[in-house]
Design an enzyme around this catalytic site. Structure first.
Site, mmCIF file in Angstrom:
data_model
loop_
_atom_site.group_PDB
_atom_site.id
_atom_site.type_symbol
_atom_site.label_atom_id
_atom_site.label_comp_id
_atom_site.label_asym_id
_atom_site.label_seq_id
_atom_site.Cartn_x
_atom_site.Cartn_y
_atom_site.Cartn_z
ATOM 1 N N LYS A 1 0.878 -1.177 0.000
ATOM 2 C CA LYS A 1 0.000 0.000 0.000
ATOM 3 C C LYS A 1 0.911 1.222 0.000
ATOM 4 O O LYS A 1 1.552 1.527 1.001
ATOM 5 C CB LYS A 1 -0.909 -0.010 1.232
ATOM 6 C CG LYS A 1 -1.653 1.319 1.483
ATOM 7 C CD LYS A 1 -2.513 1.749 0.311
ATOM 8 C CE LYS A 1 -3.159 3.107 0.540
ATOM 9 N NZ LYS A 1 -2.221 4.238 0.413
ATOM 10 N N GLU B 1 7.381 1.394 12.583
ATOM 11 C CA GLU B 1 8.417 2.425 12.721
ATOM 12 C C GLU B 1 7.688 3.748 12.631
ATOM 13 O O GLU B 1 7.192 4.139 11.577
ATOM 14 C CB GLU B 1 9.474 2.280 11.635
ATOM 15 C CG GLU B 1 10.739 3.064 11.931
ATOM 16 C CD GLU B 1 10.788 4.386 11.200
ATOM 17 O OE1 GLU B 1 10.535 5.416 11.868
ATOM 18 O OE2 GLU B 1 11.061 4.395 10.001
ATOM 19 N N CYS C 1 12.557 10.579 9.494
ATOM 20 C CA CYS C 1 12.079 10.174 10.818
ATOM 21 C C CYS C 1 13.162 10.292 11.877
ATOM 22 O O CYS C 1 12.913 10.757 12.993
ATOM 23 C CB CYS C 1 11.560 8.736 10.771
ATOM 24 S SG CYS C 1 10.146 8.501 9.674
ATOM 25 N N GLU D 1 6.657 17.190 16.721
ATOM 26 C CA GLU D 1 7.637 16.806 15.702
ATOM 27 C C GLU D 1 7.466 17.696 14.477
ATOM 28 O O GLU D 1 6.413 17.691 13.844
ATOM 29 C CB GLU D 1 7.455 15.335 15.308
ATOM 30 C CG GLU D 1 8.416 14.878 14.227
ATOM 31 C CD GLU D 1 8.149 13.458 13.753
ATOM 32 O OE1 GLU D 1 9.008 12.905 13.043
ATOM 33 O OE2 GLU D 1 7.076 12.901 14.086
#
Length: 476
Positions: free
Chosen positions: A174, A249, A282, A377
């Site tokens: 996906k 993750e 990330c 973040e």
């Protein structure tokens, strides 16, 4: 472009399509299907059939097929890099680096699989086991849903796909809606390399629709997802009925702790990783925790250093900083900068937005109580600088977040650096550098709300398999 279900290109059963847009120019560069329930069900049914046959093959037979993949990818290098650059605004040079890592992951996992052996146990002293022989073996999970992120779509997806395929699983990919064309082409090349069409498939569309249908299905055995913590939690909740194996993750607000005895010029050079992919990484350092004795000097050097980078056309090989993934993302980062300034920080430079472009920004006078110092973040090229006086204070600042992906620390005293590393709440701690580190073979993953499980090399292979113990009784 079209989806790949059962090895065949196909539109959505309902005929719906979505546009792929170049974030640097705003122009539509292609379309892709918006799949519905019928498409997803057909894909998953075929995936179960594919998993049965592929999983029954020997490890050598599977790796013989998968060793073709790096050669096929390398043969289409220019095409893949150009498509990725156009879809996500990543500088063309960095697209090439991502593809290099992708190729390396496939090679690494095929080689690692040759050395993946189980354990054996015999003559155990436990009552009733004397003389018994026991051994373990690794078996496939079945169907693995691989949900890719937009920021490093090739190499991050490959950590999932290559490991799953090596271990005998079928994969249903996906892709993110912003980088769908590149991953359709990626899947086409897997099949061109010899992976069966019911073993590697891709269904496309909005995550809230297509992704949700995939993760809720009883035909899926495992889900490997890279993305935000919020979406990861939702996936866990929606898939809980069938207890799918989860590999997650997720987000991070990584600290980079810089002590007063650190080499500031080296520390500033390490900030390059915050510019890579326009800050959309990330494990990039997102909070710069700097000793007050050198905080101002570090900020001045950083501002001066940033003037040496070129922001512009991602397709230009001379460009260092391209766009964010879309204008919506750039607006969000712009607002996060403004929010931090409203809380009392000072913007030293940058932060100007034009469409999906955003100039690198440096924020000073950031205090521990501000959102950016804790759980906000910022997924863009922003450098919030937070001062500290003592080692204990630095650790408290670094750990005062719900995230725990990576961390970095620089100090002239390696004993202190190692002591700090032992107390930082993060899955990976980098000493003498920023937090951005992910070798293809190391265990990568986070503490706290930054994820579940580990990816990388042998760890990926173990995650993508289940261990079975076989006991032979009464061996004399």
């Amino acid at each position: 472009m079209e989806m790949l279900i059962g090895g065949k290109k196909c539109p959505a059963a309902g005929g719906e399509v979505l546009n792929a847009i170049n974030p640097a120019t705003g122009e539509v560069i292609g379309t892709f299907p918006s799949a519905g329930k019928e498409d997803v069900e057909r894909c998953l049914t075929l995936a179960r059939q594919g998993a049965e046959r592929w999983g029954a093959m020997s490890m050598d037979a599977r790796t013989a097929v998968l060793e073709n993949v790096p050669r096929v990818f390398e043969a289409h290098r220019d095409e893949l890099c150009a498509l990725l650059c156009a879809e996500m605004g990543k500088p063309i040079r960095q697209c090439g680096e991502d593809l290099d890592v992708t190729v390396e992951i496939f090679k690494n996992l095929c080689e690692e699989a040759r050395h993946l052996a189980g354990s054996s146990f015999m003559d155990l002293s436990a009552a009733g086991c004397m003389g018994d022989v026991q051994f373990t073996r690794y078996e496939p999970l079945g169907v693995v849903a691989c949900i890719a992120p937009f920021n490093f779509p090739f190499d991050t997806l490959t950590q999932k796909v290559a490991a799953a395929l090596v271990m005998g699983n079928s994969v249903v990919i996906k892709p993110p809606t912003d980088v769908t064309l590149s991953l359709i082409r990626y899947t086409e090349l897997l099949i061109e390399a010899g992976v069966p069409g019911d073993v590697a498939q891709i269904v496309t569309g909005h995550g809230a629709d297509v992704g949700d249908m995939v993760v809720r299905s009883e035909k899926v055995d495992a889900i490997s997802f890279t993305g935000s913590t919020e979406v990861g939690i939702e996936i866990c909740r929606n898939s809980a009925l069938y207890l799918h194996r989860m590999i997650m993750e997720l987000g991070g607000n990584d600290p980079f702790v810089i002590f007063g005895d650190a080499d500031l010029d080296h520390a500033v050079q390490e900030c390059w990783m915050r510019l890579r992919n326009c800050g959309q990484t990330c494990c990039a350092s997102k909070r710069y925790i700097v000793h007050n004795s050198v905080k101002n000097a570090f900020a001045e050097k950083l501002v001066q250093w940033l003037t040496g980078f070129k922001t512009g056309d991602p397709a230009d090989p001379a460009t260092d900083v391209g766009t964010l993934i879309n204008e919506r993302a750039a607006k969000e980062v712009e607002e996060q900068i403004a929010h931090t300034v409203r809380q009392g920080a000072k913007l030293l430079c940058g932060g100007e937005r034009k469409g999906a472009f955003l100039t690198p920004a440096v924020l000073v006078d950031v205090t521990p109580d501000m959102d950016v110092a804790k759980d906000m973040e910022i997924f863009g090229p922003v450098f919030p600088i937070i001062g500290f006086d003592t080692e204990e204070e630095a650790l408290a600042l670094a750990n005062q977040t719900s995230y725990g992906l990576n961390a970095g620390c620089m100090s002239g005293d390696m004993i202190r650096a190692l002591r700090v590393a032992s107390k930082l709440q993060a899955g990976t701690v980098v000493l003498n550098g920023c937090s951005t580190w992910r070798g293809p073979e190391i265990p990568f993953g986070g503490y706290k709300m930054s994820g579940l499980g580990r990816e990388g090399g042998r760890y990926s292979l173990l995650t993508m398999s289940q261990e079975k113990t076989v006991a032979i009784r009464y061996v004399r």
